[in-house]
Design an enzyme around this catalytic site. Structure first.
Site, PDB file in Angstrom:
ATOM      1  NE  ARG A 205       3.071  -4.085  12.026  1.00 16.50           N
ATOM      2  CZ  ARG A 205       3.486  -2.994  11.398  1.00 16.50           C
ATOM      3  NH1 ARG A 205       2.990  -1.819  11.744  1.00 16.50           N
ATOM      4  NH2 ARG A 205       4.388  -3.059  10.473  1.00 16.50           N
TER       5      ARG A 205
ATOM      6  NE  ARG B 169       8.313  -1.345   6.558  1.00 10.84           N
ATOM      7  CZ  ARG B 169       7.026  -1.033   6.439  1.00 10.84           C
ATOM      8  NH1 ARG B 169       6.444  -1.055   5.266  1.00 10.84           N
ATOM      9  NH2 ARG B 169       6.327  -0.722   7.503  1.00 10.84           N
TER      10      ARG B 169
ATOM     11  NE  ARG C 289      -3.281  -0.836  10.352  1.00  7.71           N
ATOM     12  CZ  ARG C 289      -2.389   0.107  10.104  1.00  7.71           C
ATOM     13  NH1 ARG C 289      -2.717   1.199   9.479  1.00  7.71           N
ATOM     14  NH2 ARG C 289      -1.153  -0.027  10.506  1.00  7.71           N
TER      15      ARG C 289
ATOM     16  CE  LYS D  46      -2.106  -0.892   3.875  1.00  4.00           C
ATOM     17  NZ  LYS D  46      -1.400  -0.291   4.785  1.00  4.00           N
TER      18      LYS D  46
ATOM     19  NE  ARG E  62       7.821   1.647  11.475  1.00  2.00           N
ATOM     20  CZ  ARG E  62       6.802   1.599  10.617  1.00  2.00           C
ATOM     21  NH1 ARG E  62       6.896   2.133   9.429  1.00  2.00           N
ATOM     22  NH2 ARG E  62       5.681   1.007  10.939  1.00  2.00           N
TER      23      ARG E  62
END
Ligand code: AMP
Length: 222
Positions: free
Chosen positions: A172, A128, A89, A14, A161
């Site tokens: 998550r 990432r 969400r 996204k 992160r």
């Protein structure tokens, strides 16, 4: 007013598609994750509260997110429309957005799901890295920096992160895939859901998004 919702699990792409689509449609991307990270950086009270949830890989409570989003939608550059990335969400957020738009005589024009299987998401997410100075994104496999650990664009240090570390990603995903299912059903019920295959090259996903939007009646002018 074009209100386009981009849906997808964390890592579905996204965040890559949103700015490309924004350039094509001429409207801004509003990414709640980015708004929260800015609030954290600025040390605002909202940022401090949101950070507790973000670092734990949890969703920030609906009330806080909706407040932040509605403030952002009230700014002048959002008048012609927005692309929402990372919001809604939950179905509570989706219903709050519907109400806020209805108050303005508007509605969600299209909700485009970038669909990617869970195993592929974990593979994508755990590589990432972003830079300290400006959050420029890299990926160990898909878009590595020229020099490991250093941003190509501004030379600052790269870091993961807390919410991109593998254990956090699992937690998550379990939580968010459940909530995402409710949001998908919300838009399926209202007839604006379109699904594109996210297991394609970036350009092919972009073309599929355009086709999905055309099908839902969204054009650059509208
Ligand atoms: P993102 O950059 O979209 O992955 O968002 C980073 C983090 O910000 C998420 O893991 C959540 O903790 C929080 N967040 C962003 N958008 C929302 C939302 N719509 N609802 C709840 N939490 C959110």
């Amino acid at each position: 007013m074009n209100v386009v919702v981009l849906l997808g699990a964390p890592g579905a792409g996204k965040g890559t598609q949103a700015p490309l689509l924004a350039a094509r449609l001429g409207i801004p991307v509003v990414a709640t994750g980015g708004l929260f990270r800015a609030a954290v950086r600025d040390g605002t009270p909202l940022g401090l509260e949101a950070r507790r949830y973000m670092d734990a890989g949890q969703l920030v409570p609906d009330e806080i997110v909706v407040k932040l989003l509605l403030e952002r939608l009230g700014r002048p550059d959002a008048a012609a429309g927005v692309i929402l990335d990372g919001f809604p969400r939950t179905d509570v957020q989706a219903a709050a957005l519907d109400r806020a738009l209805a108050d303005r005589g508007s509605a969600v024009s299209a909700a485009v799901l970038v669909d990617v299987p869970a195993e592929e998401l974990i593979r994508r997410m755990s590589g990432r890295w972003i830079c300290r100075a400006a959050g420029h994104p890299y990926h160990e496999v898909f878009s590595p920096p020229r020099q490991a650990g250093v941003c190509d664009l501004d030379g600052s240090e790269l870091y993961q992160r807390a919410d991109d570390q593998p254990a956090t990603i699992r937690a998550r995903m379990d939580q968010q895939l459940g909530a995402l299912g409710q949001v998908i059903e919300h838009y399926r019920a209202s007839g604006v859901l379109r699904v594109v295959n996210g297991l394609q090259e970036i350009d092919a996903v972009a073309a599929a998004v355009d086709a999905a939007l055309a099908d839902a009646g969204v054009t650059a002018a509208g």
